[in-house]
Write a protein that holds these residues in place. Structure first.
Motif, PDB file in Angstrom:
ATOM      1  N   GLU A  39     -97.577 -11.168-151.825  1.00  0.00           N
ATOM      2  CA  GLU A  39     -97.015 -12.013-152.880  1.00  0.00           C
ATOM      3  C   GLU A  39     -95.741 -11.404-153.435  1.00  0.00           C
ATOM      4  O   GLU A  39     -94.768 -12.112-153.700  1.00  0.00           O
ATOM      5  N   ASN A  40     -95.732 -10.091-153.618  1.00  0.00           N
ATOM      6  CA  ASN A  40     -94.546  -9.399-154.120  1.00  0.00           C
ATOM      7  C   ASN A  40     -93.372  -9.572-153.159  1.00  0.00           C
ATOM      8  O   ASN A  40     -92.243  -9.835-153.578  1.00  0.00           O
ATOM      9  N   ALA A  41     -93.634  -9.431-151.865  1.00  0.00           N
ATOM     10  CA  ALA A  41     -92.575  -9.608-150.870  1.00  0.00           C
ATOM     11  C   ALA A  41     -92.054 -11.041-150.882  1.00  0.00           C
ATOM     12  O   ALA A  41     -90.847 -11.275-150.806  1.00  0.00           O
ATOM     13  N   ALA A  42     -92.966 -12.010-151.010  1.00  0.00           N
ATOM     14  CA  ALA A  42     -92.551 -13.414-151.061  1.00  0.00           C
ATOM     15  C   ALA A  42     -91.724 -13.695-152.310  1.00  0.00           C
ATOM     16  O   ALA A  42     -90.718 -14.410-152.254  1.00  0.00           O
ATOM     17  N   LEU A  43     -92.134 -13.112-153.432  1.00  0.00           N
ATOM     18  CA  LEU A  43     -91.367 -13.300-154.661  1.00  0.00           C
ATOM     19  C   LEU A  43     -89.989 -12.653-154.562  1.00  0.00           C
ATOM     20  O   LEU A  43     -88.995 -13.220-155.020  1.00  0.00           O
ATOM     21  N   ALA A  44     -89.912 -11.480-153.954  1.00  0.00           N
ATOM     22  CA  ALA A  44     -88.618 -10.818-153.775  1.00  0.00           C
ATOM     23  C   ALA A  44     -87.705 -11.665-152.888  1.00  0.00           C
ATOM     24  O   ALA A  44     -86.506 -11.804-153.158  1.00  0.00           O
ATOM     25  N   GLU A  45     -88.279 -12.257-151.852  1.00  0.00           N
ATOM     26  CA  GLU A  45     -87.503 -13.135-150.965  1.00  0.00           C
ATOM     27  C   GLU A  45     -87.033 -14.379-151.714  1.00  0.00           C
ATOM     28  O   GLU A  45     -85.884 -14.817-151.557  1.00  0.00           O
ATOM     29  N   ALA A  46     -87.892 -14.944-152.559  1.00  0.00           N
ATOM     30  CA  ALA A  46     -87.517 -16.121-153.343  1.00  0.00           C
ATOM     31  C   ALA A  46     -86.411 -15.790-154.336  1.00  0.00           C
ATOM     32  O   ALA A  46     -85.493 -16.587-154.545  1.00  0.00           O
ATOM     33  N   VAL A  47     -86.490 -14.609-154.945  1.00  0.00           N
ATOM     34  CA  VAL A  47     -85.442 -14.196-155.887  1.00  0.00           C
ATOM     35  C   VAL A  47     -84.114 -14.034-155.152  1.00  0.00           C
ATOM     36  O   VAL A  47     -83.065 -14.483-155.631  1.00  0.00           O
ATOM     37  N   ALA A  48     -84.148 -13.407-153.987  1.00  0.00           N
ATOM     38  CA  ALA A  48     -82.915 -13.237-153.210  1.00  0.00           C
ATOM     39  C   ALA A  48     -82.331 -14.589-152.803  1.00  0.00           C
ATOM     40  O   ALA A  48     -81.117 -14.798-152.892  1.00  0.00           O
ATOM     41  N   ALA A  49     -83.190 -15.526-152.399  1.00  0.00           N
ATOM     42  CA  ALA A  49     -82.715 -16.861-152.030  1.00  0.00           C
ATOM     43  C   ALA A  49     -82.120 -17.576-153.238  1.00  0.00           C
ATOM     44  O   ALA A  49     -81.079 -18.240-153.129  1.00  0.00           O
ATOM     45  N   ALA A  50     -82.760 -17.435-154.388  1.00  0.00           N
ATOM     46  CA  ALA A  50     -82.235 -18.072-155.603  1.00  0.00           C
ATOM     47  C   ALA A  50     -80.894 -17.463-155.997  1.00  0.00           C
ATOM     48  O   ALA A  50     -79.978 -18.183-156.419  1.00  0.00           O
ATOM     49  N   GLN A  51     -80.754 -16.152-155.845  1.00  0.00           N
ATOM     50  CA  GLN A  51     -79.484 -15.503-156.160  1.00  0.00           C
ATOM     51  C   GLN A  51     -78.390 -15.960-155.200  1.00  0.00           C
ATOM     52  O   GLN A  51     -77.253 -16.212-155.620  1.00  0.00           O
TER      53      GLN A  51
END
Length: 165
Positions: A39-51
């Motif tokens: 979940e942490n990795a998925a959230l980090a990926e989502a944050v990077a995509a949002a940025q």
């Protein structure tokens, strides 16, 4: 003698049951830690995509602002253009300026469509990320088919020389 042997056996059985219970709990915590890591990795990926998406939107907005300023200066130039003595030349100059203004207006419309396409693409990606992976594979092609006509229009505009990102 049997009573003395039963007590250690009973104690060994109790200790074994406690050990087994602890092992099950450790396994459960290990699985939970793996899930949290995923979940942490998925959230980090989502944050990077949002940025990345935010940076792209800022760049597009800046470009649109520059385009708008260019159109404003073009219109101001048109308003301040001195009349030419020759009637045919004056008519040609006005027609040229009117055509330039029309091209700039069409470019703004194309850019607005490009931004709408990008917004739809971002929304599609967010929707697919929010659903189960199996649903994401179904969702993305369906949305892509819906956006194909807009993409065809934009590719045609690009062939005509309009900037379409």
């Amino acid at each position: 003698v049997m009573a003395t042997l039963r007590a250690p056996r009973r104690r060994a059985a109790q200790l074994k049951a406690a050990r087994d219970k602890l092992l099950v709990e450790v396994d459960s915590l290990s699985v939970q830690a793996e899930q949290l890591s995923a979940e942490n990795a998925a959230l980090a990926e989502a944050v990077a995509a949002a940025q990345d998406s935010e940076a792209a939107w800022q760049q597009r907005a800046q470009s649109e602002l520059q385009q708008s300023e260019h159109l404003t200066s073009l219109l101001a130039e048109t308003a301040q253009a001195p009349p030419v003595g020759d009637g045919a030349a004056e008519a040609a100059q006005r027609a040229l300026l009117a055509e330039q203004a029309r091209v700039a207006q069409l470019q703004l419309q194309v850019n607005a469509l490009v931004m709408e396409l990008a917004r739809c693409d971002d929304a599609s990606a967010a929707l697919c990320r929010a659903t189960l992976p199996a649903l994401g594979q179904v969702c993305l092609p369906a949305i892509t088919r819906l956006l194909c006509p807009l993409q065809t229009i934009l590719s045609g505009a690009a062939r005509l020389g309009f900037r379409t990102w």
